[in-house]
Design an enzyme around this catalytic site. Structure first.
Site, mmCIF file in Angstrom:
data_model
loop_
_atom_site.group_PDB
_atom_site.id
_atom_site.type_symbol
_atom_site.label_atom_id
_atom_site.label_comp_id
_atom_site.label_asym_id
_atom_site.label_seq_id
_atom_site.Cartn_x
_atom_site.Cartn_y
_atom_site.Cartn_z
ATOM 1 N N GLY A 18 18.918 16.318 -14.997
ATOM 2 C CA GLY A 18 18.050 15.231 -14.569
ATOM 3 C C GLY A 18 17.312 14.637 -15.749
ATOM 4 O O GLY A 18 16.745 15.365 -16.569
ATOM 5 N N PHE A 122 -8.079 4.736 -7.617
ATOM 6 C CA PHE A 122 -6.898 5.107 -6.839
ATOM 7 C C PHE A 122 -7.352 5.898 -5.620
ATOM 8 O O PHE A 122 -8.384 6.577 -5.655
ATOM 9 C CB PHE A 122 -5.952 5.961 -7.691
ATOM 10 C CG PHE A 122 -4.536 5.463 -7.705
ATOM 11 C CD1 PHE A 122 -4.179 4.385 -8.492
ATOM 12 C CD2 PHE A 122 -3.557 6.067 -6.932
ATOM 13 C CE1 PHE A 122 -2.877 3.925 -8.518
ATOM 14 C CE2 PHE A 122 -2.250 5.615 -6.959
ATOM 15 C CZ PHE A 122 -1.905 4.535 -7.750
ATOM 16 N N GLN A 242 5.890 13.014 2.042
ATOM 17 C CA GLN A 242 4.840 12.002 2.042
ATOM 18 C C GLN A 242 5.416 10.623 2.333
ATOM 19 O O GLN A 242 6.382 10.201 1.697
ATOM 20 C CB GLN A 242 4.136 11.966 0.682
ATOM 21 C CG GLN A 242 2.998 10.958 0.620
ATOM 22 C CD GLN A 242 2.300 10.989 -0.720
ATOM 23 O OE1 GLN A 242 2.750 10.369 -1.680
ATOM 24 N NE2 GLN A 242 1.198 11.724 -0.799
ATOM 25 N N HIS A 244 4.475 6.926 1.956
ATOM 26 C CA HIS A 244 3.531 6.022 1.298
ATOM 27 C C HIS A 244 3.205 4.909 2.277
ATOM 28 O O HIS A 244 4.100 4.349 2.911
ATOM 29 C CB HIS A 244 4.135 5.446 0.019
ATOM 30 C CG HIS A 244 3.133 4.809 -0.888
ATOM 31 N ND1 HIS A 244 2.512 3.629 -0.573
ATOM 32 C CD2 HIS A 244 2.631 5.191 -2.090
ATOM 33 C CE1 HIS A 244 1.672 3.300 -1.538
ATOM 34 N NE2 HIS A 244 1.728 4.235 -2.478
ATOM 35 N N LEU A 254 8.310 0.111 -2.857
ATOM 36 C CA LEU A 254 6.919 0.526 -2.947
ATOM 37 C C LEU A 254 6.001 -0.585 -3.448
ATOM 38 O O LEU A 254 6.305 -1.268 -4.418
ATOM 39 C CB LEU A 254 6.813 1.717 -3.903
ATOM 40 C CG LEU A 254 5.430 2.339 -4.067
ATOM 41 C CD1 LEU A 254 4.996 2.997 -2.778
ATOM 42 C CD2 LEU A 254 5.439 3.348 -5.204
ATOM 43 N N GLU A 257 -0.315 1.922 -4.753
ATOM 44 C CA GLU A 257 -1.694 2.127 -4.341
ATOM 45 C C GLU A 257 -2.665 1.438 -5.296
ATOM 46 O O GLU A 257 -3.803 1.126 -4.937
ATOM 47 C CB GLU A 257 -1.955 3.634 -4.332
ATOM 48 C CG GLU A 257 -3.066 4.104 -3.449
ATOM 49 C CD GLU A 257 -2.944 5.586 -3.214
ATOM 50 O OE1 GLU A 257 -3.976 6.233 -3.036
ATOM 51 O OE2 GLU A 257 -1.813 6.104 -3.225
ATOM 52 N N ARG A 288 -3.081 9.107 1.146
ATOM 53 C CA ARG A 288 -1.906 8.397 1.644
ATOM 54 C C ARG A 288 -1.525 8.774 3.077
ATOM 55 O O ARG A 288 -1.095 7.926 3.852
ATOM 56 C CB ARG A 288 -0.722 8.655 0.705
ATOM 57 C CG ARG A 288 -0.905 7.972 -0.632
ATOM 58 C CD ARG A 288 0.162 8.365 -1.613
ATOM 59 N NE ARG A 288 0.020 7.576 -2.843
ATOM 60 C CZ ARG A 288 0.813 7.722 -3.893
ATOM 61 N NH1 ARG A 288 1.777 8.619 -3.875
ATOM 62 N NH2 ARG A 288 0.634 6.985 -4.970
ATOM 63 N N HIS A 355 8.475 8.488 0.702
ATOM 64 C CA HIS A 355 8.134 8.255 -0.696
ATOM 65 C C HIS A 355 8.235 9.486 -1.585
ATOM 66 O O HIS A 355 8.768 9.419 -2.691
ATOM 67 C CB HIS A 355 6.710 7.702 -0.759
ATOM 68 C CG HIS A 355 6.206 7.439 -2.138
ATOM 69 N ND1 HIS A 355 6.865 6.606 -3.031
ATOM 70 C CD2 HIS A 355 5.114 7.897 -2.800
ATOM 71 C CE1 HIS A 355 6.196 6.560 -4.172
ATOM 72 N NE2 HIS A 355 5.137 7.340 -4.071
ATOM 73 N N ARG A 400 0.528 14.851 -1.577
ATOM 74 C CA ARG A 400 0.254 14.580 -2.983
ATOM 75 C C ARG A 400 -0.785 13.487 -3.155
ATOM 76 O O ARG A 400 -0.742 12.451 -2.495
ATOM 77 C CB ARG A 400 1.536 14.174 -3.718
ATOM 78 C CG ARG A 400 1.281 13.812 -5.180
ATOM 79 C CD ARG A 400 2.557 13.465 -5.891
ATOM 80 N NE ARG A 400 3.205 12.278 -5.398
ATOM 81 C CZ ARG A 400 2.821 11.024 -5.663
ATOM 82 N NH1 ARG A 400 1.744 10.811 -6.408
ATOM 83 N NH2 ARG A 400 3.501 10.001 -5.191
#
Length: 592
Positions: A18, A122, A242, A244, A254, A257, A288, A355, A400
Site C-alpha cells: 500500500g 474542526f 464512520q 461522514h 466528500l 468538515e 461526525r 467514509h 474517528r
C-alpha cells in the site's frame, strides 16, 4: 522447498503493501536503514489519501493556546470511550513533531499572516477539556492529503525505496506463526510475484467501498483485512464504520468538515439549522456520528430537501467567494462537477456517505500486529505490522475524530517503519518460507480464470453494496441484519458461480474486480456479525433497537475470525483505559 515455476521471487528486508500516507511514511522510515520495497495497486500519488481534504490535527497553538492533553481528551471522547488510551496518548503527543517534520520535508501548508502553519477549526476539537473551540487542523487549503502524498513519495524516491506499482496482493504468507511476505499479481503484464520479506507492513486502506454511497476510492475494498482473516488472524471492531455527514448527494464525494470549520452550516427543507437542536453546544461542528444521524433523522421524518426529501443543504455562500476560492478551491470544483452547484452562490445537497473504517488489523502503539496469546493476553505476530486505515490501534474507537486520520497515518506509519527496520536488522537471515508458498493465491486466480459459471460480477457487487447500505448503514436493527446475513450467504453462493469476461493475463481488470469482490464478502460478513452481536449504540454503530450505550456489557473490542465456510466467529478483548503517563490519568478518568 518447492515453489511453482510460475512465481517470480523477490527478497527484501522490509515490504510495505500500500502506497498511501501510512505506507509511504513507513517505507520512508524503513528505507533510511534497510532495503525496502512497496507494492501498490495504483501509482502512489493516486492512493486514496489523495482525497483527504480538511487537514491533520496537532496541538501547535498557532491560533490559540492548545495542548496534547486537550487533543487526547477530544479523541477519547470522540471514540465514545472505545479507544485504547495508551495509543491515543502516544498519537496526540507525537502530533506536533510529525507535522513539523512534514513541513521540513517541504509539504506546502497554507500559512497565517505571520508565516506560521494555518490551522482551522474542526468538529469535535476543543480547548481546555471541552470548554471552548480550538483551531487544531493543519491544512494545505483543502488538498492536504494530495500535498502529503507528493511530499512523501518524493522523499521515498530520494532514499532509494523501490516501488512495484500496479501489483495486487493475493495472499499473506505465514509459516509457523511468522509472517514472511506476500504473493502478488502483476496487473500490467500478468504473472505471480512472491515478495519474501523479513518484515511486512499492511497499509492497504479501509473497506467503506462495501457501501453504495461512499467517499472511498474504488480500491478501498478491505483487501488487507480480508487476507489477514484468511490467514487465520483476527480483525478488530469491524462493525464500526464512520459515515461522514456531508457527501455530495447522488455521488458520495466528500465535502470536508473543514467547510463547516470555515463557517458552513446545514439546513432542512424548512431552512431550519437542525444541528442547533441535535447538538446545541457544538452545533454543525459536532462529531461526525452525531451530524450524520442528525441528517438521517431529518430525512427519516420527511424534513429532507429536494423532490424526494432525501438530502440536506450545506450553505457556504455566505463565507464569500474570495475566501472559498482561497481556502476551499477543491470543494468548489467538486460541487460544480458532481452536483452542478456553484457553492459561492447556492447550497450543496449532501447526505451521509460511507467514509472511514474504524476497525481493521489489531495492532499495539508500535504498529505491531497482535493476536490473543495462550495466557489470555496478547502476543505480537512476528514480522507483521499494520498502519493507517487498514489497522486498528485502536486510536479511533467507535468513531474517528476529524483530522486524526492523516495524523494516524503519519504517527503509526513512522513508528511502523522504525520497528520494521529494527526487526529486520536484528533478524539476520530471512524467515523460512512454507512449503508451496503462495499456493492458495495461485489457486484462487487460476480458479477464477477457468470458471465457467453463469454469474456476472457487476450485478453481485452492486446488489451487495446496496444491501449493506440498506441493512447495516447509519441505522441498524436486529431484523435488518438477520435478513442481511441471509443475503450475504446468497451473494457468496452466486460468487462461487461467477465467470470472467476477460481471460487474458495483461491488465485483466475483470480478474481484479473478482478478487476484490471476494474480499468484500469476507469483510461484509465480519461487519454484519459484529454489528448484530453488539446490542448497544456507540459511535458509528447505532442500533435503533438498542439506542443507548451499554458500558457494563459492551465496553470491549470485538475480534472477528473467518470460518472455512465464510461465516464469522467472534471473541472480545478489553479496552486499554490506562494512559501512558501519570499526568494524563485525570484526563482518562474524566467523565463525558
Amino acid at each position: 522447498m518447492p515453489i511453482s515455476d510460475n512465481i517470480t521471487i523477490h527478497r527484501v528486508d522490509a515490504l510495505v503493501v500500500g502506497a498511501g500516507g501510512s505506507g509511504l511514511r513507513a517505507a520512508l522510515e524503513a528505507g533510511r536503514q534497510v532495503n525496502t520495497a512497496v507494492i501498490s495497486q495504483v501509482f502512489p500519488t493516486r492512493s486514496h489519501t489523495v482525497s483527504a481534504q480538511g487537514g491533520i490535527g496537532a496541538s501547535l497553538s498557532n491560533v490559540e493556546q492548545d495542548d496534547w492533553r486537550y487533543h487526547m481528551f477530544d479523541t477519547v471522547k470522540g471514540s465514545d470511550w472505545l479507544g485504547d488510551q495508551d495509543a491515543i496518548e502516544f498519537m496526540c503527543r507525537e502530533a506536533p513533531s510529525v507535522v513539523i517534520e512534514l513541513e521540513h520535508m517541504g509539504l506546502p501548508f497554507s500559512r497565517m499572516d505571520d508565516g506560521r502553519i494555518y490551522q482551522r477549526a474542526f468538529g469535535g476539537h476543543t480547548s481546555k477539556f471541552g470548554a471552548g473551540s480550538v483551531h487544531r487542523s493543519c491544512a494545505a487549503a483543502d488538498r492536504t492529503g494530495h500535498a502529503m502524498l507528493h511530499t512523501l513519495f518524493e522523499e521515498c524516491l530520494k532514499h532509494g525505496v523501490r516501488f512495484y506499482n500496479e501489483f495486487y496482493m493475493l495472499e499473506l504468507i505465514v509459516n509457523q506463526g511468522v509472517v514472511c511476505g506476500v504473493l502478488a499479481w502483476d496487473m500490467v503484464k500478468g504473472g505471480f510475484h512472491l515478495f519474501h520479506a523479513k518484515a511486512t507492513l499492511f497499509a492497504t486502506g479501509g473497506y467503506s467501498r462495501v457501501y453504495r454511497t461512499t467517499s472511498n476510492a474504488h480500491i478501498c475494498t478491505g483487501d488487507g483485512a480480508a487476507l489477514t482473516l484468511r490467514a487465520g488472524l483476527p480483525c478488530e471492531d469491524m462493525e464500526f464504520v464512520q459515515f461522514h455527514p456531508t457527501g455530495i448527494y447522488g455521488a458520495g464525494n466528500l465535502i470536508t468538515e473543514g467547510v463547516r470549520g470555515e463557517g458552513g452550516y446545514l439546513v432542512n427543507c424548512h431552512k431550519d439549522r437542525f444541528m442547533e437542536v441535535c447538538a446545541p453546544h457544538e452545533k454543525d461542528l459536532a462529531c461526525r456520528d452525531v451530524v450524520s444521524r442528525g441528517i438521517a433523522e431529518e430525512v427519516r421524518h420527511g424534513r429532507g430537501c429536494g423532490p424526494n426529501k432525501d438530502y440536506a443543504l450545506l450553505h457556504i455562500e455566505h463565507i464569500g467567494k474570495e475566501k472559498i476560492m482561497e481556502r476551499l478551491p477543491g470543494i468548489w470544483e467538486l460541487a460544480m462537477v458532481f452536483a452542478g452547484v456553484d457553492c459561492t452562490k447556492e447550497p450543496i445537497p449532501v447526505v451521509p456517505t460511507g467514509h472511514y473504517s474504524m476497525g481493521g488489523i489489531p495492532t499495539d502503539r508500535f504498529a505491531q500486529v497482535v493476536a490473543p496469546g495462550p495466557d489470555g493476553g496478547e502476543q505480537v505476530v512476528p514480522g507483521f505490522y499494520a498502519a493507517g486505515e487498514a489497522a486498528c490501534a485502536s486510536v479511533h474507537g467507535a468513531n474517528r475524530l476529524g483530522t486524526n486520520s492523516l495524523l494516524d497515518l503519519m504517527v503509526f506509519g513512522r513508528e511502523g517503519g522504525k520497528q520494521m527496520a529494527r526487526y529486520a536488522m536484528d533478524l539476520g537471515d530471512w524467515p523460512e518460507l512454507p512449503e508451496n508458498a503462495g499456493a492458495k493465491g495461485l489457486a484462487e486466480v487460476q480458479g477464477l480464470m477457468e470458471s465457467k459459471g453463469g454469474q456476472r460480477l457487476g450485478v453481485i457487487m452492486e446488489t451487495l453494496r446496496a444491501d449493506m447500505e440498506r441493512h447495516c448503514g447509519v441505522f441498524r436493527t436486529e431484523a435488518d441484519m438477520v435478513e442481511l446475513k441471509h443475503k450475504l450467504k446468497a451473494h457468496r453462493a452466486a460468487f462461487a458461480q461467477v465467470s470472467l469476461a476477460d481471460h487474458g493475463a495483461a491488465y485483466n481488470l475483470d480478474l481484479i474486480e473478482a478478487l476484490e469482490l471476494g474480499h468484500m464478502l469476507d469483510v461484509c460478513a465480519a461487519i454484519t456479525e459484529g454489528a448484530l452481536a453488539r446490542q448497544e449504540s456507540r459511535g458509528g454503530h447505532y442500533r435503533d433497537d438498542f439506542p443507548n450505550r451499554d458500558d457494563d456489557n459492551w465496553h470491549q473490542h470485538t475480534l472477528s475470525y473467518l470460518e472455512p465456510d465464510g461465516g464469522v466467529s467472534l471473541a472480545y478483548k478489553p479496552v486499554r483505559m490506562q494512559p501512558l503517563t501519570v499526568e494524563s490519568i485525570a484526563l482518562a478518568e474524566r467523565k463525558y
